[in-house]
Design a protein around this motif. Structure first.
Motif, short mmCIF file in Angstrom:
data_model
loop_
_atom_site.label_atom_id
_atom_site.label_comp_id
_atom_site.label_asym_id
_atom_site.label_seq_id
_atom_site.Cartn_x
_atom_site.Cartn_y
_atom_site.Cartn_z
N LEU A 123 6.90 -14.18 -9.16
CA LEU A 123 7.78 -13.04 -8.94
C LEU A 123 9.07 -13.55 -8.32
O LEU A 123 9.04 -14.43 -7.47
CB LEU A 123 7.13 -12.04 -7.96
CG LEU A 123 5.71 -11.60 -8.27
CD1 LEU A 123 5.10 -10.91 -7.06
CD2 LEU A 123 5.71 -10.68 -9.48
N VAL A 158 0.04 -4.47 -1.34
CA VAL A 158 -0.25 -5.60 -0.46
C VAL A 158 1.02 -6.14 0.24
O VAL A 158 1.03 -7.25 0.75
CB VAL A 158 -0.97 -6.75 -1.23
CG1 VAL A 158 -2.38 -6.33 -1.58
CG2 VAL A 158 -0.21 -7.14 -2.49
N THR A 204 4.04 -7.18 -0.66
CA THR A 204 4.62 -8.43 -1.14
C THR A 204 6.10 -8.57 -0.80
O THR A 204 6.58 -9.66 -0.46
CB THR A 204 4.45 -8.51 -2.69
OG1 THR A 204 3.06 -8.64 -2.98
CG2 THR A 204 5.20 -9.68 -3.29
N TYR A 205 6.83 -7.46 -0.87
CA TYR A 205 8.28 -7.51 -0.66
C TYR A 205 8.61 -7.02 0.73
O TYR A 205 8.23 -5.91 1.11
CB TYR A 205 9.00 -6.63 -1.70
CG TYR A 205 8.68 -7.02 -3.11
CD1 TYR A 205 9.35 -8.06 -3.73
CD2 TYR A 205 7.65 -6.38 -3.80
CE1 TYR A 205 9.03 -8.44 -5.03
CE2 TYR A 205 7.32 -6.75 -5.09
CZ TYR A 205 8.02 -7.78 -5.69
OH TYR A 205 7.69 -8.16 -6.96
N LEU A 236 -1.54 -8.44 -6.61
CA LEU A 236 -2.69 -7.92 -7.37
C LEU A 236 -2.39 -7.79 -8.87
O LEU A 236 -3.22 -7.32 -9.63
CB LEU A 236 -3.10 -6.55 -6.82
CG LEU A 236 -3.53 -6.51 -5.35
CD1 LEU A 236 -3.69 -5.08 -4.89
CD2 LEU A 236 -4.81 -7.29 -5.14
N GLU A 237 -1.17 -8.15 -9.26
CA GLU A 237 -0.75 -8.09 -10.67
C GLU A 237 -0.85 -6.69 -11.25
O GLU A 237 -1.17 -6.51 -12.43
CB GLU A 237 -1.55 -9.11 -11.51
CG GLU A 237 -1.36 -10.54 -11.01
CD GLU A 237 -2.39 -11.52 -11.54
OE1 GLU A 237 -2.87 -11.31 -12.66
OE2 GLU A 237 -2.71 -12.47 -10.83
N GLY A 278 1.69 -4.41 -11.36
CA GLY A 278 2.91 -4.04 -12.07
C GLY A 278 3.70 -2.89 -11.46
O GLY A 278 4.74 -2.51 -11.99
#
Ligand code: SF4
Ligand code: SF4
Length: 94
Positions: free
Chosen positions: A23, A45, A47-48, A63-64, A66
């Protein structure tokens, strides 16, 4: 049977993070101008994260799902792909 919390379910997943992120932010300047910065709260989760005037990407626990692609679809500012074969999340019963 006892119901698991989201955190407990996430804990059941296994991860094999790659060395390189799957990513990426294309243009941090766009993120500075982004009014809602929705990627920072849409990701289950976290991520950003907005840190030091920029978005940092903690890709290891992705976790993919999307959801971030959809959240950023107006700005088109995320480079999103699946991790390389053999890396990424490994879903387990939960
Ligand atoms: S939603 Fe897109 S443009 Fe906005 S802060 Fe997140 S990555 Fe940057
Ligand atoms: S794909 Fe899902 S888990 Fe991964 S960073 Fe995007 S929102 Fe978060």
């Amino acid at each position: 049977m006892k119901k698991l919390t989201l955190e407990q379910k996430l804990f059941l997943n296994g991860f094999r993070p790659d060395r390189e992120s799957h990513l990426a932010i294309i243009d941090q300047e766009k993120c500075r101008k982004c009014e809602l910065r929705q990627c920072t709260y849409i990701c289950p989760v976290n991520t950003y994260r907005w840190e030091n005037d920029q978005i940092t990407v903690f890709f290891e626990g992705c976790l993919e799902c999307g959801a971030c692609r959809i959240a950023c679809q107006d700005c088109q500012n995320l480079e999103w792909r699946y991790p390389r074969g053999g890396f990424g999340v490994n879903y387990r019963t939960g």
